[in-house]
Write an enzyme that holds these catalytic residues in place. Sequence first.
Site, PDB file in Angstrom:
ATOM      1  N   ASP A  73       0.825  -1.212   0.000  1.00 49.32           N
ATOM      2  CA  ASP A  73       0.000   0.000   0.000  1.00 49.32           C
ATOM      3  C   ASP A  73       0.863   1.267   0.000  1.00 49.32           C
ATOM      4  O   ASP A  73       0.415   2.321  -0.459  1.00 49.32           O
ATOM      5  CB  ASP A  73      -0.935   0.025   1.216  1.00 49.32           C
ATOM      6  N   GLU A  97      -4.273   3.775   7.895  1.00 50.64           N
ATOM      7  CA  GLU A  97      -5.116   2.694   7.376  1.00 50.64           C
ATOM      8  C   GLU A  97      -4.889   1.446   8.214  1.00 50.64           C
ATOM      9  O   GLU A  97      -3.748   1.032   8.433  1.00 50.64           O
ATOM     10  CB  GLU A  97      -4.733   2.421   5.904  1.00 50.64           C
ATOM     11  N   ASP A 101     -11.792  -8.923  12.589  1.00 52.49           N
ATOM     12  CA  ASP A 101     -10.634  -9.828  12.654  1.00 52.49           C
ATOM     13  C   ASP A 101     -10.051  -9.791  14.067  1.00 52.49           C
ATOM     14  O   ASP A 101      -9.895  -8.706  14.637  1.00 52.49           O
ATOM     15  CB  ASP A 101      -9.505  -9.375  11.708  1.00 52.49           C
ATOM     16  N   ILE A 102      -9.705 -10.960  14.587  1.00 53.23           N
ATOM     17  CA  ILE A 102      -9.145 -11.011  15.948  1.00 53.23           C
ATOM     18  C   ILE A 102      -7.874 -10.166  16.047  1.00 53.23           C
ATOM     19  O   ILE A 102      -7.703  -9.379  16.971  1.00 53.23           O
ATOM     20  CB  ILE A 102      -8.858 -12.468  16.345  1.00 53.23           C
ATOM     21  N   GLU A 103      -6.995 -10.297  15.049  1.00 52.32           N
ATOM     22  CA  GLU A 103      -5.700  -9.599  15.127  1.00 52.32           C
ATOM     23  C   GLU A 103      -5.845  -8.082  15.182  1.00 52.32           C
ATOM     24  O   GLU A 103      -4.971  -7.392  15.690  1.00 52.32           O
ATOM     25  CB  GLU A 103      -4.826  -9.909  13.907  1.00 52.32           C
ATOM     26  N   LYS A 114     -26.954  -4.535   3.448  1.00 53.48           N
ATOM     27  CA  LYS A 114     -26.958  -5.278   4.720  1.00 53.48           C
ATOM     28  C   LYS A 114     -25.546  -5.612   5.252  1.00 53.48           C
ATOM     29  O   LYS A 114     -25.273  -5.406   6.443  1.00 53.48           O
ATOM     30  CB  LYS A 114     -27.796  -6.551   4.573  1.00 53.48           C
ATOM     31  N   CYS A 119      16.227  -6.603 -11.775  1.00 58.76           N
ATOM     32  CA  CYS A 119      16.870  -7.351 -10.688  1.00 58.76           C
ATOM     33  C   CYS A 119      17.121  -8.809 -11.105  1.00 58.76           C
ATOM     34  O   CYS A 119      18.027  -9.071 -11.890  1.00 58.76           O
ATOM     35  CB  CYS A 119      16.030  -7.233  -9.424  1.00 58.76           C
ATOM     36  N   GLY A 146      15.460 -10.384 -13.162  1.00 57.65           N
ATOM     37  CA  GLY A 146      15.294 -10.323 -14.620  1.00 57.65           C
ATOM     38  C   GLY A 146      16.584  -9.897 -15.311  1.00 57.65           C
ATOM     39  O   GLY A 146      16.899 -10.359 -16.408  1.00 57.65           O
ATOM     40  N   GLN A 197      19.619 -10.372 -13.970  1.00 56.60           N
ATOM     41  CA  GLN A 197      20.567 -11.482 -13.754  1.00 56.60           C
ATOM     42  C   GLN A 197      20.295 -12.592 -14.781  1.00 56.60           C
ATOM     43  O   GLN A 197      21.235 -13.193 -15.320  1.00 56.60           O
ATOM     44  CB  GLN A 197      20.419 -12.010 -12.327  1.00 56.60           C
ATOM     45  N   HIS A 248      15.418  -1.408  -8.718  1.00 58.09           N
ATOM     46  CA  HIS A 248      13.980  -1.448  -9.016  1.00 58.09           C
ATOM     47  C   HIS A 248      13.463  -0.039  -9.301  1.00 58.09           C
ATOM     48  O   HIS A 248      12.911   0.600  -8.403  1.00 58.09           O
ATOM     49  CB  HIS A 248      13.207  -2.013  -7.814  1.00 58.09           C
ATOM     50  N   GLU A 282      10.898   0.899 -10.657  1.00 61.00           N
ATOM     51  CA  GLU A 282       9.430   1.018 -10.546  1.00 61.00           C
ATOM     52  C   GLU A 282       8.990   1.637  -9.225  1.00 61.00           C
ATOM     53  O   GLU A 282       7.941   2.258  -9.145  1.00 61.00           O
ATOM     54  CB  GLU A 282       8.752  -0.344 -10.730  1.00 61.00           C
TER      55      GLU A 282
HETATM   56  N1  GLN Z   1      16.951 -13.261  -6.138  1.00 64.80           N
HETATM   57  C1  GLN Z   1      17.785 -12.232  -6.674  1.00 64.80           C
HETATM   58  C2  GLN Z   1      18.749 -11.685  -5.637  1.00 64.80           C
HETATM   59  O1  GLN Z   1      18.537 -11.862  -4.448  1.00 64.80           O
HETATM   60  C3  GLN Z   1      16.957 -11.105  -7.249  1.00 64.80           C
HETATM   61  C4  GLN Z   1      16.110 -10.401  -6.247  1.00 64.80           C
HETATM   62  C5  GLN Z   1      15.061  -9.535  -6.866  1.00 64.80           C
HETATM   63  O2  GLN Z   1      14.648  -9.732  -8.008  1.00 64.80           O
HETATM   64  N2  GLN Z   1      14.580  -8.565  -6.128  1.00 64.80           N
HETATM   65  O3  GLN Z   1      19.715 -11.064  -5.962  1.00 64.80           O
END
Ligand code: GLN
Length: 569
Positions: A101, A171, A178-180, A220, A413, A415, A417, A540, A542
């Site tokens: 989130d 949030e 939920d119990i938790e 409801k 990452c 991907g 490698q 990453h 993204e």
């Molecule tokens: N498993 C790989 C590593 O630990 C890539 C990790 C990932 O994609 N975040 O380096």
Amino acid sequence: MTKFIFVTGGVMSAIGKGVTTASLGKLFQFRNYDVSAIKIDPYLNVDPGTLNPIEHGEVFITEEVWDFVPSMGPNRKDDIDDLNTAYGKKQVYRICEIDQDFGTYERFLDKNLHPSSNITSGQVYLSVILQERYGEYLGRTVQIIPHVTDEIKRRIRQIAEKDNSDVVITEIGGTVGDIEAMPYLEAVRQFRLEEPKENTALVHVTLIPYSEAVGELKTKPTQHSVKTLLSLGLQPDIIIGRAKIELTEQVRQKISLYCNVPVQGVISNPELSIIYELPLIFEKFNLGTYLIHDLLQMVPPKPDISKWEELIEKYKNPKHSLKIAMPGKYTLITDSYVSINEALKHAAAHLDSKIKIEWIDAEPFEKDRSKVSVLSGYDGILMTPGFGERGVEGMILAARHAIQAKIPFLGICYGAQILFCAFCREFLGLDKAASTEFVPETCDPVVDLLPEQKKIKDKGGTMRLGGQEIYFKEGSILHDVYEVPKAVERFRHRYHIITRYAEEAQQKGLVISSYDKTGTIINSIEYVKDGNWMIGVQFHPEYKSRPARPSPVYLAFVKKCLEKKIQSS
Ligand code: GLN
């Protein structure tokens, strides 16, 4: 003085509470207020880093890393280093793997959030128990009320103080009942009692199912979830009803009557194809005025929604459409890579395009290699992050196909490698090139553990994590797209591409386009030659992509896919 909003969920989970919370924050930003967000996850994991993405969705990575010292209660202010030597390393937990989130919050609010904003039961109970051991509560029976609830309230107030923002939106994960989640709802009750009335508001997000049989929205389940809230001493101020269609006036009146909420406080949350539109829907229902002016008694300036409206227009009117394949290893839930999906959408919208993402299970390629040609039907391939060995040979085959068929390719990452393994097999004659993560005994470990990872055994919070500086090589595509010599991006890995092999690969046209600060960890590779356009990033990007500010890497990738598509049509 900070105002506090609490968001609870009713009827069932996965009804877009995160998007609702973020959209509430946007209403404040439209009025020039500073907003902070907290997410409470009632599970006992200290952080979600150890959770399975198939079950739980993506793990989000923050820029900052938080050194969490659970034994550091309000009266204990020892130096972290002293604690480490006195009690061993377990005194400090590194946290920057947090709930997905936060990705939604950061994208909507265009703001980096601190990892301590994700409060889990694991953290809360660990703190209370360790503080008991250090004598914090000497002589007393340690109980959920008041000790656990005090710790929860302390954490919320601590973030409010640290951020010094006008409003903190919290949030509460899960569903009322939920119990938790009980101690958190009790903490909210106490919190509301302690603050002046106009300082807090309670927003209940609930599902209003649509009965196909009678062609009607049914209230409801919402009535029941509000009753459960009431039995805990909590009367919601606002009810946000998630439904297939916009709530009719009649349905709003009914919810108002049965749930004791004025009709202005009953708001529609319809299904949207562009989630970023939700704050505008809320404005349409005058939620901003009702919440900020009427309930919290703030005196806000006139909201400025024009920029956000312009942005949404961009998302709504694409001229082109692209099909991107994501060959992966699991049968995914779409949430497993939500930041990647969003980053692709951000980049596409800025290029007047729309993206269709298709998840493709790469495992069947291992049994039948000819199946990999299905990838030729796509405008680009994004190879996802991941862990472990299952399905990886299929992913390597997919990357080799992308090389041969010259399909634009972005590897993130894991991907990246995998791209490197594929490159070594394709061009260096190393048929067994692999990462020691999936073939520990390989004769060509072209990807291996980071040196400092070799001695690490514990799993939680021990990867190379968080924001790190990246230094780009001049003349590389990455240097070009970032337009600066260095940038900070977020990492989460234990393995890395081995320099010795990457240097050999340079003779075949591979470019090492960036390193870390020490110049020893390869942060990205690219193969842009003879019609190939392939980028692999160890980081990453993204996590930093925002609807109005797409990530440069994703933008370059989508642009390439579009160029290719236009060329070939
Ligand atoms: N498993 C790989 C590593 O630990 C890539 C990790 C990932 O994609 N975040 O380096």
